[in-house]
Design an enzyme around this catalytic site. Sequence first.
Site, PDB file in Angstrom:
ATOM      1  N   HIS A  66      21.156  77.298  42.384  1.00 56.05           N
ATOM      2  CA  HIS A  66      21.842  78.271  41.531  1.00 56.05           C
ATOM      3  C   HIS A  66      21.473  79.631  41.174  1.00 56.05           C
ATOM      4  O   HIS A  66      22.310  80.594  41.401  1.00 56.05           O
ATOM      5  CB  HIS A  66      22.150  77.492  40.006  1.00 56.05           C
ATOM      6  CG  HIS A  66      22.645  78.400  39.000  1.00 56.05           C
ATOM      7  ND1 HIS A  66      22.135  78.929  37.907  1.00 56.05           N
ATOM      8  CD2 HIS A  66      23.934  78.625  39.087  1.00 56.05           C
ATOM      9  CE1 HIS A  66      22.992  79.756  37.244  1.00 56.05           C
ATOM     10  NE2 HIS A  66      24.054  79.500  37.838  1.00 56.05           N
ATOM     11  N   GLU A  69      22.212  81.436  44.503  1.00 53.24           N
ATOM     12  CA  GLU A  69      23.873  81.887  44.463  1.00 53.24           C
ATOM     13  C   GLU A  69      23.816  83.314  43.897  1.00 53.24           C
ATOM     14  O   GLU A  69      24.551  84.092  44.197  1.00 53.24           O
ATOM     15  CB  GLU A  69      24.509  80.884  43.715  1.00 53.24           C
ATOM     16  CG  GLU A  69      25.971  81.460  43.344  1.00 53.24           C
ATOM     17  CD  GLU A  69      26.371  80.996  42.115  1.00 53.24           C
ATOM     18  OE1 GLU A  69      27.097  82.002  41.382  1.00 53.24           O
ATOM     19  OE2 GLU A  69      26.298  79.740  42.008  1.00 53.24           O
ATOM     20  N   HIS A  70      23.013  83.533  42.792  1.00 55.61           N
ATOM     21  CA  HIS A  70      22.965  84.704  41.983  1.00 55.61           C
ATOM     22  C   HIS A  70      22.461  85.921  43.098  1.00 55.61           C
ATOM     23  O   HIS A  70      22.805  86.954  43.269  1.00 55.61           O
ATOM     24  CB  HIS A  70      22.226  84.770  41.007  1.00 55.61           C
ATOM     25  CG  HIS A  70      22.861  84.003  39.671  1.00 55.61           C
ATOM     26  ND1 HIS A  70      22.869  84.781  38.513  1.00 55.61           N
ATOM     27  CD2 HIS A  70      23.511  83.039  39.487  1.00 55.61           C
ATOM     28  CE1 HIS A  70      23.277  83.975  37.650  1.00 55.61           C
ATOM     29  NE2 HIS A  70      23.811  82.802  38.194  1.00 55.61           N
ATOM     30  N   GLU A 146      22.014  82.490  30.400  1.00 54.93           N
ATOM     31  CA  GLU A 146      23.083  81.677  30.987  1.00 54.93           C
ATOM     32  C   GLU A 146      22.777  80.049  30.373  1.00 54.93           C
ATOM     33  O   GLU A 146      23.702  79.280  29.855  1.00 54.93           O
ATOM     34  CB  GLU A 146      23.090  81.556  32.349  1.00 54.93           C
ATOM     35  CG  GLU A 146      24.410  80.779  32.852  1.00 54.93           C
ATOM     36  CD  GLU A 146      24.705  80.963  34.060  1.00 54.93           C
ATOM     37  OE1 GLU A 146      25.302  80.256  34.980  1.00 54.93           O
ATOM     38  OE2 GLU A 146      24.138  81.647  34.839  1.00 54.93           O
TER      39      GLU A 146
END
Length: 453
Positions: A66, A69-70, A146
């Site tokens: 994840h 991905e950023h 987040e």
Amino acid sequence: MHNLKKLVWALLIVPVIGFAQVSEYQLENGLKLLVKPDNRAPVVVSQVWYKVGSSYEHNGITGISHILEHMMFKGTENLGPNEFSQIIAENGGSQNAFTGRDYTAYFQTLEKERLEISFRLEAERMRKLIIDDAELLKEREVVAEERRMRTDDNPRSLLREAMNAMAFMNSPYHHPVIGWMNDINHYDPEDLREWYQMWYAPNNATVVVVGDVDPDEVYQLAQKYFGPLAPEQLATVKPQVEVPQRGLRTLQLKAPAELPYLMMGWKVPVVTTAVEEWEPYALDVLAGILDGGASSRFSRELVRGQQVAAGVSAYNSAFSRLDDIFTIAATPAQGKTIEDVKQAVFAQLDKVKTEPVTEAELQRVKTQVIASSVYQLDSVFYQAMQLGMLETVGLDWRLVDSYPDKISAITAEQVQQVAEKYFIEDGLTIAELIPVATDNASPRPTSGDPHAR
């Protein structure tokens, strides 16, 4: 009559647009390309799917797919931080990305003549990403925030995370997609560089294009931009089959919340793992019978009838890479308890086990599935997503078109059989949210790029 007309319309239109030709290509470096023309509007959706997600991770680096991905938006050898997004915006397009348990995907929607821009940018970051130490430190904070907003400060999300961690002992579905907070706080640049090098390669990617395009022209563009990229020696994915569950598992989670909440999950096979090919489809039908609109059993019996629950949902995930869980979640009605709802759910499941569902219930679910399949074709994005998801979890993309037929073939006896076989205490995990007093603090604002999961 309305439903009958909708079903007839669906049956007529599915052969026209549901079975549109998909062209499949394989580049010499291993990259797979799927192209589906849809000429109703001069737009194109381009998606790049990588076979890597949280189920590929191990303890200590959970969530690394994840955060990578950023970082894919933070610069390459020839693009500065966020320049990728700026170029897409300047060309009138939109873009985003998402990470799941079994995949990571990146996509753009553009005017059809600008597909080349997408390919050029995606090919650049497929093999030339720069992991900058300072950018990673900033992004760690973004992802930590987040997680706080979406999970730690959300009692239902926290309960789901806890239930998955208890239900799956050795399956990597134990890990949350976003990662455990301690792991997030300790990623270092080399962790991400190794993960990127290991999985981001043409021989681990599928490019899906749907829109107003010519397949052969798309293939030539793919050859131009993705063809020169070198393949990678990919890591061996070890089989991580969940150990058999041998008894009921329960947990209680205390968190600031206004209402109690119940989650129940039973271990079930999926299309990729089922010995009996029809079982996952029968479980999908069962989910629709229990929770498929106002006429479903849960809505009719538990919400409006007994008024024991304010809301009840049922969900089956038939298209995962590994065995999954069939989930039922409920909020008790005012004056009712978690135990009241739990017993009411058990009673409904016992009824399915002992009495075949009615033909009217079967037809209702089948009508909904066919109609939904047709409506989803209105979105070129969703057409591409179906193809990419199936291909990336290890299935044949042609299942996109066969799903309505598989559902239509399910019988009342098969629904009863899967209920008897899988809705047993030895395969059940029960998680209960116990509300505690809140401090009435205002939630903190989130931050981060629009591509953040």
